[in-house]
Write a protein that holds these residues in place. Structure first.
Motif, mmCIF file in Angstrom:
data_model
loop_
_atom_site.group_PDB
_atom_site.id
_atom_site.type_symbol
_atom_site.label_atom_id
_atom_site.label_comp_id
_atom_site.label_asym_id
_atom_site.label_seq_id
_atom_site.Cartn_x
_atom_site.Cartn_y
_atom_site.Cartn_z
ATOM 1 N N PHE A 184 34.531 36.339 43.376
ATOM 2 C CA PHE A 184 34.369 36.037 42.082
ATOM 3 C C PHE A 184 35.886 36.404 41.341
ATOM 4 O O PHE A 184 36.143 37.390 41.520
ATOM 5 N N ILE A 185 36.629 35.189 40.965
ATOM 6 C CA ILE A 185 37.950 35.744 40.067
ATOM 7 C C ILE A 185 37.493 34.834 38.704
ATOM 8 O O ILE A 185 37.292 33.733 38.870
ATOM 9 N N PRO A 186 38.297 35.099 37.609
ATOM 10 C CA PRO A 186 38.213 34.457 36.551
ATOM 11 C C PRO A 186 38.901 33.060 36.604
ATOM 12 O O PRO A 186 38.662 31.989 35.979
ATOM 13 N N ARG A 187 39.934 33.024 37.455
ATOM 14 C CA ARG A 187 40.986 31.954 37.583
ATOM 15 C C ARG A 187 40.366 31.410 38.994
ATOM 16 O O ARG A 187 39.368 31.560 39.510
ATOM 17 N N THR A 188 41.288 30.322 39.304
ATOM 18 C CA THR A 188 40.752 29.533 40.610
ATOM 19 C C THR A 188 41.604 29.977 41.698
ATOM 20 O O THR A 188 41.144 29.874 42.836
ATOM 21 N N GLU A 189 42.620 30.699 41.473
ATOM 22 C CA GLU A 189 43.418 31.537 42.362
ATOM 23 C C GLU A 189 44.516 32.191 41.848
ATOM 24 O O GLU A 189 44.545 32.469 40.865
ATOM 25 N N MET A 190 45.336 33.033 42.859
ATOM 26 C CA MET A 190 46.381 33.826 42.262
ATOM 27 C C MET A 190 45.681 35.251 41.566
ATOM 28 O O MET A 190 46.162 35.270 40.500
ATOM 29 N N ASP A 191 44.640 35.629 42.098
ATOM 30 C CA ASP A 191 43.839 36.686 41.544
ATOM 31 C C ASP A 191 43.449 37.550 42.542
ATOM 32 O O ASP A 191 43.331 37.061 43.655
ATOM 33 N N ILE A 192 42.786 38.506 41.989
ATOM 34 C CA ILE A 192 42.406 39.789 42.789
ATOM 35 C C ILE A 192 40.856 39.615 42.416
ATOM 36 O O ILE A 192 40.227 39.717 41.230
ATOM 37 N N VAL A 194 36.982 40.166 41.518
ATOM 38 C CA VAL A 194 36.402 40.993 40.904
ATOM 39 C C VAL A 194 35.117 41.771 41.453
ATOM 40 O O VAL A 194 34.616 42.691 41.422
ATOM 41 N N ARG A 261 39.735 44.796 35.604
ATOM 42 C CA ARG A 261 39.382 43.290 36.208
ATOM 43 C C ARG A 261 37.774 43.183 36.158
ATOM 44 O O ARG A 261 37.171 41.914 36.439
ATOM 45 N N ARG B 633 31.285 32.066 34.235
ATOM 46 C CA ARG B 633 32.473 31.294 34.258
ATOM 47 C C ARG B 633 32.672 29.844 33.849
ATOM 48 O O ARG B 633 31.753 29.144 33.744
ATOM 49 N N LEU B 688 49.464 39.169 37.249
ATOM 50 C CA LEU B 688 48.175 39.137 38.145
ATOM 51 C C LEU B 688 46.846 39.476 37.192
ATOM 52 O O LEU B 688 45.806 38.986 37.583
ATOM 53 N N ARG B 691 45.673 37.274 32.442
ATOM 54 C CA ARG B 691 45.486 35.975 33.383
ATOM 55 C C ARG B 691 45.748 34.741 32.425
ATOM 56 O O ARG B 691 44.654 34.241 31.833
ATOM 57 N N ASP B 697 43.564 25.790 37.647
ATOM 58 C CA ASP B 697 42.593 25.961 36.556
ATOM 59 C C ASP B 697 42.181 25.144 35.756
ATOM 60 O O ASP B 697 41.253 24.878 34.870
ATOM 61 N N PRO B 751 34.225 35.702 31.634
ATOM 62 C CA PRO B 751 33.283 35.499 32.056
ATOM 63 C C PRO B 751 32.299 36.585 31.702
ATOM 64 O O PRO B 751 31.066 36.637 31.625
#
Lengths: 290, 767
Positions: A184-192, A194, A261, B633, B688, B691, B697, B751
């Motif tokens: 699970f990340i809040p965005r769709t990519e480029m994230d670490i 959660v 995060r 989400r 990073l 956000r 997105d 979220p």
């Protein structure tokens, strides 16, 4: 910074010797997608960097009837094109491919992802679910270690001075097996992540689960192998009750922190959700691998 | 659209080039990497400058010991509070805005106290980056850490730590006797509020909060400064206003304005955040002391810790309406955090809050509040997105309670020509109704939704401004033209000025080269901001073109030996007219230019303007979301932005502005926030964990341009850059409410917050 040395040995032995003999801090370099960022922000100030990408054993992917061996520095882009590994452990390949952008994929590796020591490393829960074992080389020789034992705390590894992960060995899965990894990340990519959850399972001919492993990431100081999660599935047809038990086991295993995060409450809840969703994908794959 | 001014140049009144979509003049260099940005400038002998920044949110600086750093070989200059002049505490006009140079000086270098994590404390210039870093580590600062305050409402409490002990709230009677963090109170009112609420059948009152958000430009702040032995100073930097940088450096350092020349580099995004100075005066001071040029470039971490976001806000909005759907009264209480020094956009926030509606009875009170965060800077329609997020949420809820479609409800109350805005003026022709109609009639607005999906609509208003601009047109020997102007191109304004000049000259845009000049090469031009450049600098270019056309007619008259009144200008050609019609073949601009030496010398003209009558901008956005009920989400499925552009000079870049504003607004709505630890240190100073949306997105954002001409511009232009960031937060919130029944009043609607609100049965707890 001013006296930084760079070496690019061509054998495991040379790499181990360089790292073991270094004065001050020495860093092994695989893809560098974490190390270079840490260097630029002065988070680490090593005196020596040893590039491992010229060592064949770290760059090979081999498979025989029993097992699959993936070099620790093989990039996501390379592994993503390997049909044999994708067929056997699609969840592991997908997990590695989640890391970073297309450009990062040209460098990011399983070994680097593991040895960065992050509890949130995407490929690690998938490797744990797959039952992957690390082949480690060091000054005292070689040894093996299950992936779940390598990270001992945030940024902390069970590797001694001069030890490097050479490769990952995964069993060739039996028929009716499947795996999956979700994060699970809040965005769709480029994230670490959660929360990250990897599930691998095997069914018998009647569709009853005979083997299962659940790996979780970003919910504790280290990535977790959740034994209760496996028990929730084994002996069931992976029905709704079993999946609910799996989700409960995943949530119960969490020991997260509140940080930038995610909150504790949120991570605990979503770990269960992701474990269940990953299990459903693994189940679908197992059923189609008859 | 038929105005006298439109007759300039293109004689038949129809527009030939304005409204077309040629390649932008700066496009190729930008996609090939040839364009020079702030950090690309290098000079012989140049030093590297680095900043030491406070690790504390609020601390008294007891002492700064630079002796060890100064002794390090390769260190050429160090600047601390001791190397900068003290400036009196007063607000003075600077172009279109008022500034307090004392505060500005204290923001670029801390004096008695460090007021936020990242506040500059000392700067070093050295012969290499490694030496500069080492020198920074050698500077010893003795801090006495003080209690700090981060949240705007906590900062207003009577027992809050006070940042400035000489701040006594302005705008309240009597002036308080004790200092506080409230810099000023502002109020706007008209009508009879009690009577208005008495007429209402339904009243909704809600409290909202938003977080400070960063402009998120890709290019960090960067400067090269060189102070010569003769006192002449050169500055190259990425900025939205080279004249602003010049004035600010001059005032902060006590240098004559005429001794500084500022050259703007190409700019990798600004969005308002590059209308201020951070590095420039410090680099210039370092250069004065070192006698060599100094380059300073911020890291991304420094950008987040020390450069301006926009305010976070707290708002309580109360609105009432009759059951027929007429809004009868509206009241707002608004507090914006300014960061460590006063100057939040509370004024515009209050003025815009109810601007899309014709409301007879309204009252707004607002507060400008300092907290231990970086001083806010302008961000796209500064102040408006925050307050309008809140008021649009209440409008949406009123519509729902009344059982009226939210677009229809807005149309029933929409501002139109003649509506008196709360802040005073009556609107001229405006496109609020037109954007709402276009949104309501769009295919998007009536497309069915699936499970867990919802749709929201919101309208936004922004003033737009005009102001001072200058443009020079030089006609080259081959009949091509160069337009020199003074506005850094952050949003495609080279293209829009090129097109307007081409239109007025009657020649194709590819024969007109736009150039953004340094401060020595063009007359004073206010910065790129307020959505003013295409409107105001465009008019300066049109005026300059008009003067050039006069000269071209005179030259043709001279060549033909007929009166100038008998020469008309059409499509780039001089033509004999009246009794001389048909006597000579039409003469092109190239032919006239080739003979310029024989007919009076070079052909060139400059026009200056203080443009009035910027047309307000309205936009209406429609957003579809899908909510994952197990994780909270939100996926934006579809998005349509409608906006009144007056006249879209280059429609592609108008659409780009609408899409960019929507994208930034969606990030503001869903995930962007600064996370501070208990000590007031920023925990997420990077992309990073701060956000902003990534490309994947967002859906393709459909842009629908509506054109209600601005009568104060020859081609009908309104500014377009800022309005599109106003509606998104409310549109996303309404879509989430439509999907889940949960009305989110606190941003970001991340979220964890949405999942918690859904699990609590619809209450958004306040964060």
């Amino acid at each position: 910074m001013s006296n930084l040395q760079f070496e690019a040995p061509e054998t495991v032995e040379d790499a181990v010797r360089l790292l073991a003999d270094a004065d001050g801090e020495a860093k092994a370099l695989a893809g560098g997608t974490d190390l270079l960022v840490q260097l630029r922000t002065d988070f680490v100030r090593p005196g020596l960097i040893v590039d491992l990408k010229r060592i064949p054993a770290l760059m090979d992917v081999t498979a025989n009837g029993e097992e699959i061996r993936v070099g620790a520095a093989v990039s996501g882009a390379t592994l993503g094109k390997n049909e044999a590994v994708k067929a056997a452990w699609p969840g592991v390949v997908e997990a590695l491919e989640l890391i970073g952008s297309t450009q990062i994929q040209g460098r990011a590796s399983l070994g680097g992802n593991l040895c960065n020591g992050s509890p949130a490393a995407d490929s690690v829960p998938a490797l744990i679910a797959a039952g992957a074992v690390c082949e480690i080389a060091g000054p005292a020789g070689s040894r093996s270690m299950p992936v779940e034992d390598v990270i001992t705390g945030p940024g902390q590894l069970a590797l001694g001075p001069g030890e490097i992960v050479v490769s990952f060995v995964m069993p060739k899965p039996p028929p009716r097996s499947g795996d999956a990894y979700l994060r699970f990340i809040p965005r769709t990519e480029m994230d670490i992540a959660v929360v990250g959850a990897g599930v691998a399972l095997t069914l018998d001919e009647a569709g009853v689960c005979t083997h299962a492993r659940l790996g979780l990431g970003a919910v504790a100081p280290t990535p977790l192998l959740v034994a209760d999660g496996a028990e929730a599935l084994i002996g069931t047809t992976v029905d709704d009750d079993a999946l609910a038990n799996l989700a409960a086991a995943a949530s119960a295993a969490c020991n997260p922190i509140d940080d930038k995060r995610g909150t504790i409450e949120y991570r605990v809840k979503v770990a269960g959700v992701l474990a269940r969703r990953a299990a459903l994908i693994a189940l679908e794959r197992a059923r189609s691998n008859g | 659209m038929a105005t006298a001014k439109q007759e300039i140049g293109n004689g038949n009144g129809s527009l030939k080039y304005v409204g077309t979509r040629p390649w932008r003049p700066d496009g190729v260099d930008k996609v090939t990497g040839r364009a020079k940005f702030g950090a690309d400038i290098s000079l012989p002998g140049m030093l590297v400058g680095r900043m030491l920044r406070s690790p504390h949110a609020h601390a008294r600086i007891v002492s700064i010991d630079t002796s060890a750093a100064r002794a390090l070989p390769g260190v050429k200059a160090i600047v601390t509070r001791d190397e900068l002049p003290d400036i009196p505490n007063q607000w003075v006009p600077a172009g279109e805005v008022a500034v307090n140079y004392r505060d500005m000086s204290q923001n670029v270098m801390a004096r008695e106290k460090a007021l936020y994590d990242g506040h500059a404390v000392a700067a070093v210039a050295a012969t290499s980056t490694a030496i500069a870093k080492q020198a920074i580590d050698l500077i010893e600062v003795d801090y006495e850490v003080l209690p700090h305050v981060i949240d705007v409402r906590e900062a207003m409490e009577p027992d809050a730590p006070v940042l400035h002990d000489d701040m006594f709230t302005e705008g309240v009677e009597p002036t308080p006797e004790t200092p506080s963090n409230v810099f000023k109170k502002v109020e706007f009112a008209h009508g009879d509020l009690d009577a208005g609420f008495a007429q209402a059948d339904v009243i909704v009152e809600r409290t909202f909060t938003t977080k400070p958000v960063h402009q998120g430009y890709i290019e960090p702040h960067a400067v090269v400064a060189s102070a010569g032995e003769d006192g002449q100073c050169e500055v190259w930097c990425c900025t939205q206003g080279q004249f602003t940088v010049r004035a600010y450096c001059a005032n902060l350092l006590g240098i004559e304005i005429g001794k500084i020349n500022v050259t703007p580099s190409e700019i990798g995004g600004g969005f308002g955040g590059k209308t201020v100075v951070y590095l420039e005066p410090i680099a210039l001071r370092l250069s004065q002391l070192a006698g060599r040029p100094v380059k300073m470039v911020m890291s991304r971490e420094e950008v987040f810790r020390a450069s301006g976001p926009t305010s976070g806000g707290a708002m309580t909005i109360k609105m009432g309406a009759t059951k027929e759907g007429k809004i009868t009264a509206a009241k707002a209480w608004i507090a914006y955090q300014a960061g460590a020094f006063p100057g939040s956009p509370i004024g515009p926030g209050c003025m815009c809050v109810f601007a899309p509606y014709d409301i007879e009875n309204a009252e707004v009170e607002g507060y400008d509040v300092v907290v231990n965060r970086p001083k806010v800077a302008a961000y796209r329609a500064p102040g408006a997105p925050i307050s309008e997020f809140a008021s649009e949420g209440v409008v949406d809820e009123l519509a729902k309670k009344l059982g009226i479609d939210p677009a229809e409800f807005r149309l029933m109350n929409a501002a139109k020509e003649g509506t008196r805005a709360l802040y005073g003026p009556k609107f001229g022709p405006v496109g609020c109704i037109e954007t709402l109609e276009a949104a309501r009639q769009s295919e998007h607005y009536s497309t069915p939704l699936g499970p867990n999906q919802g749709r929201g609509i919101a309208t936004g208003f922004w003033f737009n401004i005009g102001g001072e601009s200058c443009a020079t047109i030089n006609v080259n020997e081959d009949g091509t033209a160069t337009v020199i102007e003074g506005n850094p191109d952050i949003g495609g304004s080279r293209a829009s000025i090129q097109l307007q000049a081409a239109e007025a000259l009657g020649i194709p845009p590819e024969r007109v080269r736009p150039l953004v000049a340094d401060t020595d090469s063009i007359g004073y031009t206010f910065l790129t901001g307020g959505s003013r450049v295409t409107f105001a600098t465009g008019m300066a270019a049109i005026d300059a073109a008009g003067k050039v056309v006069e000269q071209l007619r005179e030259r043709a008259a001279k060549i033909w030996d007929i009166p100038v009144e008998a020469v008309e200008w059409e499509d780039g050609y001089a033509k004999p007219s009246g009794s001389n019609a048909g006597d000579f073949e039409p003469m092109s601009m190239a032919e006239i230019a080739a003979q310029a030496g024989k007919t009076g010398g070079p052909i060139a003209a400059t026009a200056t303007i203080n443009a009035q009558g910027a047309g307000p901008g309205f936009g209406t956005h429609v957003c579809d979301v899908e909510v994952d009920r197990e994780t909270g989400r939100v996926t934006v499925l579809r998005y349509t932005a409608v906006q009144d552009a007056g006249k879209a000079v280059h429609p592609s870049y108008v659409e780009g502005q609408m899409q960019g504003g929507a994208a930034q607004g969606i990030g503001w709505a869903l995930n962007e926030e600064y996370i501070y630890d208990k000590d007031g240190r920023l925990e997420n100073p990077g992309f990073l964990d701060y956000r902003m949306p990534v490309a994947s997105d967002l859906p393709m954002i459909d842009a629908v341009i509506v054109e209600v001409p601005n009568p104060n511009h020859p081609y009908g232009v309104r500014g377009v850059g800022e309005t599109p960031i106003v509606p998104p937060m409310a549109a996303v919130a309404a879509a989430i409410e439509n999907a889940t029944g949960v009305r989110m009043t606190d941003l970001p609607m991340s979220p964890p917050r949405l999942l918690e609100a859904m699990d609590n049965g619809g209450a958004n707890g306040g964060a």
